[in-house]
Design a protein around this motif. Structure first.
Motif, PDB file in Angstrom:
ATOM      1  N   SER A  16       6.506 -12.314   5.925  1.00  0.00           N
ATOM      2  CA  SER A  16       6.818 -12.849   4.339  1.00  0.00           C
ATOM      3  C   SER A  16       7.832 -12.910   3.512  1.00  0.00           C
ATOM      4  O   SER A  16       8.929 -11.751   3.967  1.00  0.00           O
ATOM      5  CB  SER A  16       5.294 -12.386   3.534  1.00  0.00           C
ATOM      6  N   ILE A  18      10.682 -12.081   1.035  1.00  0.00           N
ATOM      7  CA  ILE A  18      12.098 -10.990   1.706  1.00  0.00           C
ATOM      8  C   ILE A  18      13.184 -10.730   3.105  1.00  0.00           C
ATOM      9  O   ILE A  18      13.154 -11.348   4.053  1.00  0.00           O
ATOM     10  CB  ILE A  18      12.747  -9.747   0.984  1.00  0.00           C
ATOM     11  N   ASP A  37       5.267  -6.667  11.082  1.00  0.00           N
ATOM     12  CA  ASP A  37       4.825  -6.170   9.981  1.00  0.00           C
ATOM     13  C   ASP A  37       3.358  -6.359  10.150  1.00  0.00           C
ATOM     14  O   ASP A  37       2.740  -6.189  11.268  1.00  0.00           O
ATOM     15  CB  ASP A  37       4.448  -8.704   9.188  1.00  0.00           C
ATOM     16  N   ASP A  60       1.416  -0.872  11.343  1.00  0.00           N
ATOM     17  CA  ASP A  60       1.426  -0.376  10.188  1.00  0.00           C
ATOM     18  C   ASP A  60       2.640   0.410   9.325  1.00  0.00           C
ATOM     19  O   ASP A  60       2.410   1.522  10.586  1.00  0.00           O
ATOM     20  CB  ASP A  60      -0.153   0.444  10.346  1.00  0.00           C
ATOM     21  N   VAL A  61       3.191   0.310   8.400  1.00  0.00           N
ATOM     22  CA  VAL A  61       5.093   1.305   8.880  1.00  0.00           C
ATOM     23  C   VAL A  61       4.045   2.555   8.508  1.00  0.00           C
ATOM     24  O   VAL A  61       4.779   3.924   8.097  1.00  0.00           O
ATOM     25  CB  VAL A  61       5.667   0.892   8.102  1.00  0.00           C
ATOM     26  N   MET A  87      11.643  -3.899   5.065  1.00  0.00           N
ATOM     27  CA  MET A  87      11.276  -4.552   3.802  1.00  0.00           C
ATOM     28  C   MET A  87       9.837  -4.254   3.727  1.00  0.00           C
ATOM     29  O   MET A  87       9.506  -5.049   2.691  1.00  0.00           O
ATOM     30  CB  MET A  87      11.740  -6.085   4.179  1.00  0.00           C
ATOM     31  N   TYR A 151       4.875   2.740  -7.857  1.00  0.00           N
ATOM     32  CA  TYR A 151       5.988   1.790  -7.157  1.00  0.00           C
ATOM     33  C   TYR A 151       7.643   2.068  -7.646  1.00  0.00           C
ATOM     34  O   TYR A 151       7.782   1.810  -6.643  1.00  0.00           O
ATOM     35  CB  TYR A 151       5.895   0.182  -7.465  1.00  0.00           C
ATOM     36  N   LYS A 155      10.369   3.396  -4.573  1.00  0.00           N
ATOM     37  CA  LYS A 155      11.414   3.288  -4.668  1.00  0.00           C
ATOM     38  C   LYS A 155      12.722   4.128  -5.235  1.00  0.00           C
ATOM     39  O   LYS A 155      13.965   4.240  -5.153  1.00  0.00           O
ATOM     40  CB  LYS A 155      11.553   1.670  -5.717  1.00  0.00           C
ATOM     41  N   ILE A 184      12.858 -11.963  -7.537  1.00  0.00           N
ATOM     42  CA  ILE A 184      12.893 -12.468  -6.597  1.00  0.00           C
ATOM     43  C   ILE A 184      11.323 -13.369  -5.972  1.00  0.00           C
ATOM     44  O   ILE A 184      10.204 -12.922  -6.397  1.00  0.00           O
ATOM     45  CB  ILE A 184      13.172 -12.015  -5.476  1.00  0.00           C
ATOM     46  N   THR A 186       8.771 -14.409  -4.167  1.00  0.00           N
ATOM     47  CA  THR A 186       7.543 -14.109  -2.877  1.00  0.00           C
ATOM     48  C   THR A 186       6.332 -13.924  -3.207  1.00  0.00           C
ATOM     49  O   THR A 186       6.413 -14.155  -4.132  1.00  0.00           O
ATOM     50  CB  THR A 186       8.467 -12.901  -2.445  1.00  0.00           C
TER      51      THR A 186
END
Ligand code: NAP
Length: 246
Positions: A16, A18, A37, A60-61, A87, A151, A155, A184, A186
């Motif tokens: 999905s 980016i 993903d 699943d990261v 990403m 969030y 980051k 962006i 998305t």
């Protein structure tokens, strides 16, 4: 330009937005792309569209063993690793005082722990290839984000993590950088659930001055950072936000 000829790129979040645009761009520049993903069907769709030996993988990261297995599978199936383009991430808008410990932990687990797990697993292979990492941070890691404390915190930590990897591994030939996208278009930013209608001031604060853009504008910067054109750039965070924070 074939800057990634005979090079392997592992892209997370490749199903999905980016991540998908980055997978397309790196493949167009000659990379063999390992598309990872959470959503296997989405990763498959990207890999099938790209063709050229691209591989899809479910991961699943935020789960240590899955992140490690993802990197191992990439190296085994595509023969190495030159660029980790990480990403995968989630965004959740909620009032700070309403943020539960569980919600906070989920955002930190995916965005920060996931970056730690994927980056750590990639390092031995990047030392071997002289490759690099590009992580997804955000303008939210550089300035506050209304209703986005978890969030933004995740980051900001990704920025610090990436800079620290950059200084620790610079002499070993591994680079690590971040992109900080803003505004962006998305699936993540299309219609996020919010506690209230954002005010004009809030929208202005997170809007790019040259209008919203698609994920391909970030993919071009990712490709530059991961390529030889970025060989003297490490520990950097590149805003791709149309001047939002300028
Ligand atoms: P997106 O379209 O939602 O793509 C994110 C992808 O990550 C999705 O395919 C998602 O899968 C996947 N993912 C979520 N959790 C995962 C997990 N635990 N393991 C593996 N994959 C997972 O979002 P995007 O806008 O492209 O964002 C890409 C990155 O840029 C994110 O890290 C985001 O925080 C960052 N970013 C984006 C913007 C922006 O304006 N779009 C701004 C700043 C930063 P599912 O769809 O199955 O959940």
């Amino acid at each position: 330009m074939q800057r990634f000829e005979n090079r392997v790129a592992l892209v997370t979040g490749a199903g999905s937005g980016i991540g998908q645009a980055a997978a397309r761009r790196l493949a167009a520049e000659g990379a063999a792309v390992f598309c990872a993903d959470l959503d296997l069907a989405a990763a498959r769709a990207t890999a099938e569209e790209i063709g050229d030996g691209a591989v899809a993988h479910a991961c699943d990261v935020s789960v240590e063993a899955e992140a490690e297995a993802c990197v191992a599978a990439c190296v085994e199936q595509l023969g190495g690793l030159y660029a980790l383009v990480h990403m995968a991430g989630i965004l959740r808008f909620e009032r700070f005082e309403d943020t539960s410990a569980e919600s906070w932990s989920q955002v930190i687990r995916v965005n920060l722990d996931g970056t730690f797990f994927m980056n750590r697993a990639a390092i031995p292979h990047l030392k071997a290839s002289g490759g690099s990492i590009v992580n997804a941070a955000s303008t939210a890691g550089l300035a506050g984000l209304h209703w986005g404390t978890a969030y933004a915190a995740s980051k900001g930590a990704v920025l610090a993590l990436t800079r620290s990897i950059a200084v620790e591994y610079a002499k070993q030939g591994v680079r690590a950088n971040c992109v900080c996208p803003g505004d962006i278009q998305t699936p993540m930013t299309k219609a996020p659930a919010m506690p209230d209608m954002p005010s004009r001031e809030q929208l202005t604060r997170i809007s790019s001055l040259d209008g919203p853009k698609g994920p391909e504008v970030v993919a071009g910067v990712i490709a530059m950072l991961a390529s030889d054109d970025g060989r003297h750039i490490t520990g950097e965070d590149v805003r791709v936000d149309g001047g939002t924070l300028s």
